[in-house]
Scaffold this motif. Sequence first.
Motif, PDB file in Angstrom:
ATOM      1  N   ILE A   1      17.922 -11.562  15.213  1.00 55.11           N
ATOM      2  CA  ILE A   1      17.226 -10.624  16.104  1.00 55.11           C
ATOM      3  C   ILE A   1      16.683  -9.437  15.307  1.00 55.11           C
ATOM      4  O   ILE A   1      15.540  -9.004  15.503  1.00 55.11           O
ATOM      5  N   ALA A   2      17.509  -8.918  14.377  1.00 53.87           N
ATOM      6  CA  ALA A   2      17.052  -7.815  13.527  1.00 53.87           C
ATOM      7  C   ALA A   2      15.846  -8.236  12.690  1.00 53.87           C
ATOM      8  O   ALA A   2      14.880  -7.481  12.540  1.00 53.87           O
ATOM      9  N   SER A   3      15.900  -9.462  12.171  1.00 54.16           N
ATOM     10  CA  SER A   3      14.791  -9.976  11.362  1.00 54.16           C
ATOM     11  C   SER A   3      13.534 -10.138  12.208  1.00 54.16           C
ATOM     12  O   SER A   3      12.427  -9.805  11.779  1.00 54.16           O
ATOM     13  N   GLN A   4      13.699 -10.654  13.428  1.00 53.99           N
ATOM     14  CA  GLN A   4      12.559 -10.843  14.328  1.00 53.99           C
ATOM     15  C   GLN A   4      11.886  -9.508  14.640  1.00 53.99           C
ATOM     16  O   GLN A   4      10.655  -9.404  14.674  1.00 53.99           O
ATOM     17  N   ALA A   5      12.710  -8.485  14.868  1.00 51.51           N
ATOM     18  CA  ALA A   5      12.154  -7.170  15.177  1.00 51.51           C
ATOM     19  C   ALA A   5      11.304  -6.651  14.026  1.00 51.51           C
ATOM     20  O   ALA A   5      10.226  -6.080  14.227  1.00 51.51           O
ATOM     21  N   VAL A   6      11.776  -6.850  12.789  1.00 41.97           N
ATOM     22  CA  VAL A   6      11.030  -6.360  11.629  1.00 41.97           C
ATOM     23  C   VAL A   6       9.758  -7.177  11.404  1.00 41.97           C
ATOM     24  O   VAL A   6       8.705  -6.640  11.061  1.00 41.97           O
ATOM     25  N   ILE A   7       9.843  -8.495  11.606  1.00 42.88           N
ATOM     26  CA  ILE A   7       8.658  -9.350  11.437  1.00 42.88           C
ATOM     27  C   ILE A   7       7.574  -8.943  12.433  1.00 42.88           C
ATOM     28  O   ILE A   7       6.406  -8.767  12.079  1.00 42.88           O
ATOM     29  N   THR A   8       7.967  -8.796  13.700  1.00 46.49           N
ATOM     30  CA  THR A   8       6.993  -8.413  14.712  1.00 46.49           C
ATOM     31  C   THR A   8       6.474  -7.004  14.440  1.00 46.49           C
ATOM     32  O   THR A   8       5.310  -6.700  14.715  1.00 46.49           O
ATOM     33  N   GLY A   9       7.338  -6.146  13.901  1.00 46.71           N
ATOM     34  CA  GLY A   9       6.899  -4.812  13.509  1.00 46.71           C
ATOM     35  C   GLY A   9       5.843  -4.859  12.428  1.00 46.71           C
ATOM     36  O   GLY A   9       4.892  -4.070  12.439  1.00 46.71           O
ATOM     37  N   ALA A  10       5.976  -5.802  11.494  1.00 53.51           N
ATOM     38  CA  ALA A  10       4.959  -5.965  10.447  1.00 53.51           C
ATOM     39  C   ALA A  10       3.633  -6.429  11.043  1.00 53.51           C
ATOM     40  O   ALA A  10       2.561  -5.982  10.619  1.00 53.51           O
ATOM     41  N   PHE A  11       3.704  -7.323  12.042  1.00 52.28           N
ATOM     42  CA  PHE A  11       2.475  -7.741  12.728  1.00 52.28           C
ATOM     43  C   PHE A  11       1.800  -6.541  13.395  1.00 52.28           C
ATOM     44  O   PHE A  11       0.593  -6.347  13.289  1.00 52.28           O
ATOM     45  N   SER A  12       2.592  -5.748  14.108  1.00 51.25           N
ATOM     46  CA  SER A  12       2.053  -4.600  14.836  1.00 51.25           C
ATOM     47  C   SER A  12       1.454  -3.568  13.877  1.00 51.25           C
ATOM     48  O   SER A  12       0.364  -3.035  14.114  1.00 51.25           O
ATOM     49  N   LEU A  13       2.169  -3.292  12.779  1.00 50.08           N
ATOM     50  CA  LEU A  13       1.691  -2.315  11.795  1.00 50.08           C
ATOM     51  C   LEU A  13       0.390  -2.792  11.163  1.00 50.08           C
ATOM     52  O   LEU A  13      -0.541  -2.005  10.946  1.00 50.08           O
ATOM     53  N   THR A  14       0.299  -4.095  10.874  1.00 47.10           N
ATOM     54  CA  THR A  14      -0.920  -4.642  10.275  1.00 47.10           C
ATOM     55  C   THR A  14      -2.090  -4.523  11.232  1.00 47.10           C
ATOM     56  O   THR A  14      -3.211  -4.175  10.828  1.00 47.10           O
ATOM     57  N   GLN A  15      -1.841  -4.805  12.507  1.00 49.12           N
ATOM     58  CA  GLN A  15      -2.902  -4.659  13.509  1.00 49.12           C
ATOM     59  C   GLN A  15      -3.413  -3.215  13.534  1.00 49.12           C
ATOM     60  O   GLN A  15      -4.631  -2.979  13.564  1.00 49.12           O
ATOM     61  N   GLN A  16      -2.498  -2.246  13.492  1.00 48.32           N
ATOM     62  CA  GLN A  16      -2.899  -0.841  13.470  1.00 48.32           C
ATOM     63  C   GLN A  16      -3.696  -0.529  12.202  1.00 48.32           C
ATOM     64  O   GLN A  16      -4.711   0.175  12.253  1.00 48.32           O
ATOM     65  N   ALA A  17      -3.235  -1.055  11.050  1.00 47.19           N
ATOM     66  CA  ALA A  17      -3.912  -0.778   9.784  1.00 47.19           C
ATOM     67  C   ALA A  17      -5.331  -1.341   9.783  1.00 47.19           C
ATOM     68  O   ALA A  17      -6.261  -0.708   9.273  1.00 47.19           O
ATOM     69  N   VAL A  18      -5.509  -2.525  10.370  1.00 44.96           N
ATOM     70  CA  VAL A  18      -6.840  -3.125  10.460  1.00 44.96           C
ATOM     71  C   VAL A  18      -7.739  -2.268  11.344  1.00 44.96           C
ATOM     72  O   VAL A  18      -8.885  -1.965  10.985  1.00 44.96           O
ATOM     73  N   GLN A  19      -7.225  -1.851  12.490  1.00 44.56           N
ATOM     74  CA  GLN A  19      -8.018  -1.048  13.412  1.00 44.56           C
ATOM     75  C   GLN A  19      -8.384   0.318  12.812  1.00 44.56           C
ATOM     76  O   GLN A  19      -9.446   0.864  13.107  1.00 44.56           O
ATOM     77  N   LEU A  20      -7.495   0.853  11.978  1.00 47.31           N
ATOM     78  CA  LEU A  20      -7.764   2.152  11.353  1.00 47.31           C
ATOM     79  C   LEU A  20      -8.593   2.020  10.075  1.00 47.31           C
ATOM     80  O   LEU A  20      -8.888   3.014   9.417  1.00 47.31           O
ATOM     81  N   GLY A  21      -8.971   0.785   9.709  1.00 51.28           N
ATOM     82  CA  GLY A  21      -9.831   0.579   8.551  1.00 51.28           C
ATOM     83  C   GLY A  21      -9.113   0.557   7.224  1.00 51.28           C
ATOM     84  O   GLY A  21      -9.755   0.659   6.167  1.00 51.28           O
ATOM     85  N   LEU A  22      -7.791   0.397   7.218  1.00 49.95           N
ATOM     86  CA  LEU A  22      -7.031   0.386   5.969  1.00 49.95           C
ATOM     87  C   LEU A  22      -6.941  -1.006   5.357  1.00 49.95           C
ATOM     88  O   LEU A  22      -6.671  -1.140   4.163  1.00 49.95           O
ATOM     89  N   LEU A  23      -7.138  -2.033   6.155  1.00 47.51           N
ATOM     90  CA  LEU A  23      -7.062  -3.411   5.679  1.00 47.51           C
ATOM     91  C   LEU A  23      -8.199  -4.216   6.301  1.00 47.51           C
ATOM     92  O   LEU A  23      -8.733  -3.834   7.355  1.00 47.51           O
TER      93      LEU A  23
ATOM     94  N   ARG B 137     -10.163  -7.295   8.335  1.00 45.04           N
ATOM     95  CA  ARG B 137      -9.840  -8.017   9.565  1.00 45.04           C
ATOM     96  C   ARG B 137      -8.973  -9.229   9.251  1.00 45.04           C
ATOM     97  O   ARG B 137      -9.171  -9.908   8.244  1.00 45.04           O
ATOM     98  N   MET B 138      -8.017  -9.499  10.133  1.00 45.74           N
ATOM     99  CA  MET B 138      -7.156 -10.673   9.961  1.00 45.74           C
ATOM    100  C   MET B 138      -7.125 -11.478  11.248  1.00 45.74           C
ATOM    101  O   MET B 138      -7.267 -10.927  12.348  1.00 45.74           O
ATOM    102  N   LYS B 139      -6.926 -12.776  11.066  1.00 46.60           N
ATOM    103  CA  LYS B 139      -6.822 -13.654  12.226  1.00 46.60           C
ATOM    104  C   LYS B 139      -5.602 -13.261  13.039  1.00 46.60           C
ATOM    105  O   LYS B 139      -4.490 -13.161  12.509  1.00 46.60           O
ATOM    106  N   LEU B 140      -5.815 -13.020  14.323  1.00 49.61           N
ATOM    107  CA  LEU B 140      -4.746 -12.543  15.198  1.00 49.61           C
ATOM    108  C   LEU B 140      -4.727 -13.382  16.470  1.00 49.61           C
ATOM    109  O   LEU B 140      -5.781 -13.708  17.019  1.00 49.61           O
TER     110      LEU B 140
END
Length: 644
Positions: free
Chosen positions: A320-342, A344-347
């Motif tokens: 469960i702890a691992s799942q939370a961090v993995i999903t957190g990485a997905f969420s952070l990446t989505q934010q980074a893409v939207q803010l222009g830091l990375l 576009r990625m397939k979502l």
Amino acid sequence: MSLAVEAPASHQSSHPALIGLTIGAIGVVFGDIGTSPLYAFREALQQSAADGIDPSEILGVLSLALWTLTLIVTVKYVLFLMRADNHGEGGVLALAALARRSLGMRSRVALVLGAAGAALFYGDAIITPSLSVLSAMEGLRTIPSAAKFFDEGTIRALTIAILVALFFIQRRGTAIVAKLFGPVCILWFLTIGGLGIWHIADEPSIFRVLLPHYGIRFLATHGTVGLFVLGAVFLTVTGAEALTADMGHFGKKPIRIAWLILVFPALMLNYLGQGAFALSHLEAAQAAGTAFKNQDWFFLMAPESVRGPLIVLAGFATVIASQAVITGAFSLTQQAVQLGLLPRMKLRQTSADFAGQIYLPAINWLLLVGVLILIIQFKTSSAMAAAYGIAVTGTMVVTTLLGYLVARHVWHWKRAWALAAILPFLCLDLVFFGANILRVVEGGWVPLVIAASIGLLIYTWVRGKGIVRAFEARQSIPLADLAAALAKRPPERVPGTAVFLTANPRSAPGALLHNLKHNKVLHERNLVVSIRTTDRPVVDAEHRRTSERLDDNFEIVVLNYGFMESPDVPADLGVGGKTEMRSLDAMKTSFFIGRNTLKPEADVGMPLWQDRIFMFMQRNAADPTEFLKIPPGKVLELGEQVTV
């Protein structure tokens, strides 16, 4: 992280909604920090065990652990930093976006801090699954009847199998099993708290470690060893960042209730129990005249008859702890893409009910590769623990600095008050960061290398996009001037609507100029559309679209999205819509996108090696039509060669 969505504010005050959100927060927010007792006390005690251990060292290490939990999590995060939110959202990029809005021209500082925090988080996202699941599986060696079947290699293989299965199910979504996270974690915290209470009876005087002088005296008398212990003690608060990062999904109140009523007491009791258990073993060893051995105190606290079920429960908790961090990485990446830091990625959205349930294949498989390399390289949780602290402390330093910017420029505190509030936390973070830096050779280099690599990618992408934008600005002409020229000498008109996507709606899009130059036609209706990411996590429907009619030929449309949203351009332009004001005939609407061909040049723009990285990122970015949800058969791409 990002496994549920916050209930509307109007319903949060009702008891059923508050209870549901609190249970959800226990499962998602506290999974990481809740599994720290598996290894944190053991690793901290090990740092002072080189020349033997005496009772004062056990008391000193335990006092440092409990006060670290209290000061870092309860005081810094629960009482202070949870007040710094961006329209309910927290986390390093949300705070960076909030600070950027208030800093104006100086927003580059907040952007750099946000990028640094994001880069460090990816190190955390790779280490957490590796360390936590491996620690749980190592508990099998504490069962005498099973120890001969589970050597180091077998435990590694079992850990790898569990984590490979976890990463493979990500594409199917976790909405169904996420409902079990809260109940399983509640059982986990009750269990570890109960184990602690049971063993506190071994040494009731253990409560004296609540006096801070035991920890202070330990640091004062142990020199460099004390700093190494401090670095290991920090493992007790890994996962604390989730308290702010998940505010938007559960709200402040449920997270605070969960921490103060269940999680904090359970962790305190368990660490006190481990300390009392270790003291009783030390006394028994001294009485028998044998050497004291640092052991896996967490699992040994449980009677052998129930150790097996405890290991299974620990396995579920660490997954469960691992799942939370993995999903957190997905969420952070989505934010980074939207803010222009990375790029576009397939979502893919994996749940119709939970907005935070997203899946990014590229991030998923990169994390899995990183996790497998760590497990194979480090082999044991003790070896891996040295790599953990730097990523977490680095992120915390960044969050504290952003907290200062928010206090000073968003809350408008006077500089003296802002410094008085932030400096104690910053000093504490820097002490822990310095203590963890001492462990670079042992494995602390891993998160630093990961963060540096991500940071280089972010810097290269931001700089490369800046060069491309500058080129486009030099080649462009004001849209108003083009409209005036076309009004005097109208080109051939064709039926239908043309949608030209551009970053700057006031300049004529390159695709429009190329269409006029090569096809020598203009559509009946022309929309110049710009997509903007705001500093808010979500933009409501009322403020999604603004439009301005320039003349009979052109209309400028700006679509606003929050940094946690995925654009849907056709829907928000009204393609196929029912209302007359917003409807565009799907069969008569074409989308024009500018796509330039990049050419590396050593003497222009970036160095040649950086050009090649940028070009690789550009080539492998998700197709803009898919990212913007535009039907592929309705897109025309036009562009020219750009030297970077």
